[in-house]
Motif scaffolding. Structure first.
Motif, PDB file in Angstrom:
ATOM      1  N   LEU A  82     -38.957 -45.987 -48.204  1.00 37.61           N
ATOM      2  CA  LEU A  82     -40.241 -45.228 -48.659  1.00 37.61           C
ATOM      3  C   LEU A  82     -39.784 -43.786 -48.795  1.00 37.61           C
ATOM      4  CD1 LEU A  82     -43.151 -45.467 -49.312  1.00 37.61           C
ATOM      5  CD2 LEU A  82     -43.632 -44.848 -46.884  1.00 37.61           C
ATOM      6  N   GLY A  83     -39.288 -43.134 -48.147  1.00 36.95           N
ATOM      7  CA  GLY A  83     -38.623 -41.828 -48.206  1.00 36.95           C
ATOM      8  C   GLY A  83     -37.758 -41.341 -49.441  1.00 36.95           C
ATOM      9  N   GLY A  84     -37.224 -42.678 -50.001  1.00 33.16           N
ATOM     10  CA  GLY A  84     -35.900 -42.399 -50.864  1.00 33.16           C
ATOM     11  C   GLY A  84     -34.592 -41.968 -50.368  1.00 33.16           C
ATOM     12  N   CYS A  85     -34.169 -42.007 -49.127  1.00 33.47           N
ATOM     13  CA  CYS A  85     -33.072 -41.259 -48.680  1.00 33.47           C
ATOM     14  C   CYS A  85     -31.984 -41.750 -49.689  1.00 33.47           C
ATOM     15  CB  CYS A  85     -32.874 -41.765 -47.097  1.00 33.47           C
ATOM     16  SG  CYS A  85     -34.301 -41.433 -46.236  1.00 33.47           S
ATOM     17  N   HIS A  86     -31.779 -43.089 -49.906  1.00 30.10           N
ATOM     18  CA  HIS A  86     -30.804 -43.605 -50.726  1.00 30.10           C
ATOM     19  C   HIS A  86     -30.524 -42.918 -52.158  1.00 30.10           C
ATOM     20  CE1 HIS A  86     -34.100 -46.029 -52.245  1.00 30.10           C
ATOM     21  NE2 HIS A  86     -33.710 -45.772 -53.143  1.00 30.10           N
ATOM     22  N   ASP A  87     -31.618 -42.289 -52.408  1.00 32.14           N
ATOM     23  CA  ASP A  87     -31.476 -41.608 -53.717  1.00 32.14           C
ATOM     24  C   ASP A  87     -30.310 -40.468 -53.604  1.00 32.14           C
ATOM     25  OD1 ASP A  87     -33.768 -42.954 -54.350  1.00 32.14           O
ATOM     26  OD2 ASP A  87     -34.902 -41.386 -54.927  1.00 32.14           O
ATOM     27  N   GLY A  93     -23.233 -43.285 -56.419  1.00 29.65           N
ATOM     28  CA  GLY A  93     -23.580 -43.736 -57.673  1.00 29.65           C
ATOM     29  C   GLY A  93     -25.111 -43.879 -58.111  1.00 29.65           C
ATOM     30  N   TYR A  94     -25.853 -43.639 -57.370  1.00 24.58           N
ATOM     31  CA  TYR A  94     -27.191 -43.450 -57.545  1.00 24.58           C
ATOM     32  C   TYR A  94     -27.703 -42.754 -58.597  1.00 24.58           C
ATOM     33  CZ  TYR A  94     -32.421 -43.426 -57.375  1.00 24.58           C
ATOM     34  OH  TYR A  94     -33.822 -43.517 -57.692  1.00 24.58           O
ATOM     35  N   PHE A  95     -27.181 -41.378 -58.792  1.00 29.02           N
ATOM     36  CA  PHE A  95     -27.480 -40.409 -59.810  1.00 29.02           C
ATOM     37  C   PHE A  95     -26.810 -40.722 -61.160  1.00 29.02           C
ATOM     38  CE2 PHE A  95     -28.497 -37.474 -56.571  1.00 29.02           C
ATOM     39  CZ  PHE A  95     -29.825 -37.284 -56.331  1.00 29.02           C
ATOM     40  N   LEU A  96     -25.995 -41.868 -60.969  1.00 26.53           N
ATOM     41  CA  LEU A  96     -25.351 -42.285 -62.318  1.00 26.53           C
ATOM     42  C   LEU A  96     -25.750 -43.569 -62.671  1.00 26.53           C
ATOM     43  CD1 LEU A  96     -21.835 -41.026 -61.278  1.00 26.53           C
ATOM     44  CD2 LEU A  96     -23.417 -39.932 -62.590  1.00 26.53           C
ATOM     45  N   GLY A  97     -26.836 -44.029 -62.085  1.00 19.87           N
ATOM     46  CA  GLY A  97     -27.361 -45.186 -62.663  1.00 19.87           C
ATOM     47  C   GLY A  97     -26.960 -46.611 -62.098  1.00 19.87           C
ATOM     48  N   LYS A  98     -25.867 -46.374 -61.050  1.00 26.21           N
ATOM     49  CA  LYS A  98     -25.256 -47.448 -60.439  1.00 26.21           C
ATOM     50  C   LYS A  98     -24.844 -47.429 -59.007  1.00 26.21           C
ATOM     51  CE  LYS A  98     -23.070 -49.328 -64.713  1.00 26.21           C
ATOM     52  NZ  LYS A  98     -21.930 -50.019 -65.235  1.00 26.21           N
ATOM     53  N   PRO A  99     -26.008 -47.484 -58.299  1.00 25.54           N
ATOM     54  CA  PRO A  99     -25.765 -47.392 -56.725  1.00 25.54           C
ATOM     55  C   PRO A  99     -24.776 -48.151 -56.173  1.00 25.54           C
ATOM     56  CG  PRO A  99     -28.089 -47.929 -57.330  1.00 25.54           C
ATOM     57  CD  PRO A  99     -27.505 -47.717 -58.541  1.00 25.54           C
ATOM     58  N   ASP A 100     -24.020 -47.562 -55.319  1.00 25.53           N
ATOM     59  CA  ASP A 100     -22.964 -48.625 -54.805  1.00 25.53           C
ATOM     60  C   ASP A 100     -23.410 -48.966 -53.279  1.00 25.53           C
ATOM     61  OD1 ASP A 100     -20.772 -49.668 -53.298  1.00 25.53           O
ATOM     62  OD2 ASP A 100     -19.461 -48.119 -53.729  1.00 25.53           O
ATOM     63  N   MET A 101     -23.979 -50.144 -53.332  1.00 27.97           N
ATOM     64  CA  MET A 101     -24.848 -50.527 -52.091  1.00 27.97           C
ATOM     65  C   MET A 101     -24.104 -50.998 -51.149  1.00 27.97           C
ATOM     66  SD  MET A 101     -27.871 -49.577 -52.918  1.00 27.97           S
ATOM     67  CE  MET A 101     -28.652 -50.335 -51.879  1.00 27.97           C
ATOM     68  N   ALA A 102     -22.589 -51.152 -51.468  1.00 29.38           N
ATOM     69  CA  ALA A 102     -21.598 -51.306 -50.200  1.00 29.38           C
ATOM     70  C   ALA A 102     -21.192 -50.227 -49.702  1.00 29.38           C
ATOM     71  CB  ALA A 102     -20.199 -51.726 -51.033  1.00 29.38           C
ATOM     72  N   GLN A 103     -21.821 -48.939 -50.047  1.00 32.75           N
ATOM     73  CA  GLN A 103     -21.690 -47.630 -49.291  1.00 32.75           C
ATOM     74  C   GLN A 103     -23.066 -46.980 -49.038  1.00 32.75           C
ATOM     75  OE1 GLN A 103     -18.174 -45.031 -50.180  1.00 32.75           O
ATOM     76  NE2 GLN A 103     -18.252 -46.353 -52.051  1.00 32.75           N
ATOM     77  N   LEU A 143     -26.317 -45.141 -48.050  1.00 30.74           N
ATOM     78  CA  LEU A 143     -26.292 -44.204 -47.198  1.00 30.74           C
ATOM     79  C   LEU A 143     -24.977 -43.445 -46.738  1.00 30.74           C
ATOM     80  CD1 LEU A 143     -29.263 -44.932 -45.058  1.00 30.74           C
ATOM     81  CD2 LEU A 143     -29.411 -43.633 -47.410  1.00 30.74           C
ATOM     82  N   GLY A 144     -23.802 -43.716 -47.952  1.00 33.61           N
ATOM     83  CA  GLY A 144     -22.577 -43.169 -47.234  1.00 33.61           C
ATOM     84  C   GLY A 144     -22.201 -41.876 -47.793  1.00 33.61           C
ATOM     85  N   GLY A 145     -23.244 -41.227 -48.508  1.00 35.58           N
ATOM     86  CA  GLY A 145     -23.080 -40.021 -49.174  1.00 35.58           C
ATOM     87  C   GLY A 145     -22.936 -39.963 -50.470  1.00 35.58           C
ATOM     88  N   SER A 146     -23.398 -39.131 -51.345  1.00 32.81           N
ATOM     89  CA  SER A 146     -23.591 -38.909 -52.683  1.00 32.81           C
ATOM     90  C   SER A 146     -21.860 -38.692 -53.308  1.00 32.81           C
ATOM     91  CB  SER A 146     -24.418 -37.996 -53.182  1.00 32.81           C
ATOM     92  OG  SER A 146     -24.832 -38.352 -54.484  1.00 32.81           O
ATOM     93  N   ASP A 147     -21.996 -38.864 -54.699  1.00 37.79           N
ATOM     94  CA  ASP A 147     -20.697 -38.373 -55.211  1.00 37.79           C
ATOM     95  C   ASP A 147     -21.068 -37.219 -56.549  1.00 37.79           C
ATOM     96  OD1 ASP A 147     -22.137 -40.297 -56.712  1.00 37.79           O
ATOM     97  OD2 ASP A 147     -20.619 -41.574 -57.294  1.00 37.79           O
ATOM     98  N   VAL A 148     -22.380 -36.918 -56.254  1.00 38.42           N
ATOM     99  CA  VAL A 148     -23.047 -35.716 -57.476  1.00 38.42           C
ATOM    100  C   VAL A 148     -23.516 -34.907 -56.509  1.00 38.42           C
ATOM    101  CG1 VAL A 148     -24.585 -35.512 -58.997  1.00 38.42           C
ATOM    102  CG2 VAL A 148     -23.321 -37.648 -59.003  1.00 38.42           C
ATOM    103  N   GLY A 149     -23.437 -33.589 -56.814  1.00 34.61           N
ATOM    104  CA  GLY A 149     -23.632 -32.241 -56.306  1.00 34.61           C
ATOM    105  C   GLY A 149     -25.105 -31.977 -56.972  1.00 34.61           C
ATOM    106  N   LEU A 150     -25.878 -31.321 -56.347  1.00 32.64           N
ATOM    107  CA  LEU A 150     -27.215 -30.679 -56.874  1.00 32.64           C
ATOM    108  C   LEU A 150     -26.770 -29.090 -56.822  1.00 32.64           C
ATOM    109  CD1 LEU A 150     -29.751 -32.845 -55.175  1.00 32.64           C
ATOM    110  CD2 LEU A 150     -28.912 -33.064 -57.551  1.00 32.64           C
ATOM    111  N   SER A 151     -27.191 -28.725 -57.961  1.00 36.17           N
ATOM    112  CA  SER A 151     -26.563 -26.984 -58.129  1.00 36.17           C
ATOM    113  C   SER A 151     -28.215 -26.269 -57.757  1.00 36.17           C
ATOM    114  CB  SER A 151     -26.265 -26.541 -59.364  1.00 36.17           C
ATOM    115  OG  SER A 151     -26.313 -25.211 -59.517  1.00 36.17           O
ATOM    116  N   LEU A 152     -28.164 -25.415 -56.892  1.00 33.63           N
ATOM    117  CA  LEU A 152     -29.073 -24.639 -56.481  1.00 33.63           C
ATOM    118  C   LEU A 152     -28.941 -23.020 -56.560  1.00 33.63           C
ATOM    119  CD1 LEU A 152     -30.714 -26.400 -53.347  1.00 33.63           C
ATOM    120  CD2 LEU A 152     -31.407 -26.619 -55.603  1.00 33.63           C
ATOM    121  N   PRO A 153     -29.604 -22.017 -56.389  1.00 35.25           N
ATOM    122  CA  PRO A 153     -29.133 -20.685 -56.561  1.00 35.25           C
ATOM    123  C   PRO A 153     -28.055 -20.425 -55.303  1.00 35.25           C
ATOM    124  CG  PRO A 153     -31.204 -20.862 -57.053  1.00 35.25           C
ATOM    125  CD  PRO A 153     -31.172 -22.135 -56.598  1.00 35.25           C
TER     126      PRO A 153
END
Length: 167
Positions: free
Chosen positions: A28-33, A38-48, A50-60
């Motif tokens: 419900l919290g969308g933690c997997h997002d 792969g989530y941000f690239l449209g193909k989440p790798d469910m074998a991994q 909650l194993g950590g993203s492969d895309v960074g989010l830029s903030l100041p």
């Protein structure tokens, strides 16, 4: 009769119910997002999952990559206590004292009941461990080693070159 049977619920069944509640809340919290590759690239790798993203989010304040939330002792939360996990997602503090990135919605999770916080931590400790070292965080002066999403104001976006039209 029902009152007498309530005391007969085994701890294993109670733990299973708590873990199922945690799974529900994590979904419900969308933690997997932010925490599944792969989530941000449209193909989440469910074998991994909650194993950590492969895309960074830029903030100041830098570029942040969603961390490994699995119980892997080397690259995830496996060496964290349940209390440390709860403090991270509900108070924004890691065991080493570092504050979580502002993109992590810990202020929202702080309003969960203690039972729900405990259920989430129990669930995270119960999922399969994934060995995945997540890079970063990167300061504004460091070059990220991952694909990075950047948020820009609308007027900046409007002035950027447009991609070619799709035919």
């Amino acid at each position: 009769m029902l009152i007498a049977l309530i005391g007969l619920v085994s701890p294993a069944i109670a733990d299973e119910a708590q873990i199922e509640r945690g799974k529900y809340l994590v979904n419900l919290g969308g933690c997997h997002d932010c925490h599944t590759p792969g989530y941000f690239l449209g193909k989440p790798d469910m074998a991994q999952y909650l194993g950590g993203s492969d895309v960074g989010l830029s903030l100041p304040t830098g570029v942040f990559v969603g961390r490994n939330l699995t119980p892997d002792k080397e690259t995830g939360l496996g060496s964290w206590t349940k209390e440390q996990i709860i403090t991270a997602f509900a108070a924004g503090k890691r065991p080493d004292g570092r504050e979580l990135a502002p993109i992590m919605p810990w202020e929202a999770f702080a309003h969960l009941t203690d039972a729900d916080k405990d259920a989430i931590a129990s669930y995270l400790q119960s999922i399969p461990a994934v060995k995945h070292e997540v890079p970063g965080p990167f300061t504004p002066n460091e070059k990220p080693t991952v694909m990075t999403f950047i948020l820009v104001p609308g007027d900046v976006y409007a002035s950027m070159p447009k991609p070619p039209a799709v035919k």
